[in-house]
Design an enzyme around this catalytic site. Structure first.
Site, PDB file in Angstrom:
ATOM      1  N   ILE A  66      24.298  24.528  50.939  1.00 34.39           N
ATOM      2  CA  ILE A  66      24.793  25.674  50.178  1.00 34.39           C
ATOM      3  C   ILE A  66      25.909  25.147  49.286  1.00 34.39           C
ATOM      4  O   ILE A  66      26.880  24.560  49.781  1.00 34.39           O
ATOM      5  CB  ILE A  66      25.327  26.784  51.099  1.00 34.39           C
ATOM      6  N   TYR A  67      25.754  25.331  47.984  1.00 36.55           N
ATOM      7  CA  TYR A  67      26.743  24.853  47.022  1.00 36.55           C
ATOM      8  C   TYR A  67      27.595  26.016  46.527  1.00 36.55           C
ATOM      9  O   TYR A  67      27.099  27.141  46.374  1.00 36.55           O
ATOM     10  CB  TYR A  67      26.058  24.175  45.838  1.00 36.55           C
TER      11      TYR A  67
END
Length: 185
Positions: free
Chosen positions: A39-40
């Site tokens: 997850i960025y």
């Protein structure tokens, strides 16, 4: 812990990833297989896309880590500072980041098979929505050492592909933007 990671990524054309895995299994031992969900996030105070930084929360085989990636340091390989810490709860860390104003950008999921060859890690990656890649990385090595190893490896195994210095995040953003533009009249 702080290290300089240098890597080169190749979008596989041939052989396909299953054939390459069979070839590597003859000579090398698979040291692990990972199911990674990344997850960025983007920062509330600066745009990581403009500063070439990344903040990633990763779930890999039931372990969680938070990684800051600094700007790229080289035009020859994807080289950057990485600082990683272990986290014991993905949902709590995600909530902390959101409460601090960080914005979720994208989620990337992949299956990665890792081989250790000399001082390098060779990863066969099946990246959901992007395709199959070979990623070759070395920690705290020179660009020249990495480039020489990559060129010899590609030649030895007759690998055809497209080298890229972009991260999977950048590749997926590019793909989504291209798809979005092609849907516009």
């Amino acid at each position: 812990m702080k290290h300089i990671e240098r890597e080169i990524k190749i979008k596989l054309i041939s052989p396909n990833i299953e054939e390459l895995e069979k070839i590597l299994n003859i000579k090398y031992k698979l040291f692990n297989e990972e199911h990674q969900i990344d997850i960025y996030y983007n920062s509330p105070v600066r745009d990581f896309r403009k500063t070439d930084e990344a903040l990633r929360l990763r779930l890999v085989n039931n372990e969680v880590e938070l990684t800051y990636k600094g700007p790229k340091l080289s035009s020859e390989s994807k080289s950057r500072e990485e600082i990683t810490v272990k986290i014991d709860n993905l949902d709590s860390m995600d909530l902390i980041l959101q409460r601090l104003g960080f914005i979720k950008v994208l989620k990337i999921e992949k299956i990665r098979k890792n081989y250790k060859i000399n001082n390098f890690t060779v990863s066969l990656d099946r990246v959901f929505n992007l395709g199959d890649f070979v990623e070759i990385e070395g920690i705290d090595i020179s660009d020249e050492e990495l480039i020489n190893f990559v060129n010899n490896f590609l030649k030895e195994y007759n690998i055809e592909g497209e080298k890229t210095l972009k991260s999977y995040l950048e590749l997926l953003v590019d793909k989504l933007e291209k798809e979005s533009n092609s849907n516009t009249y």
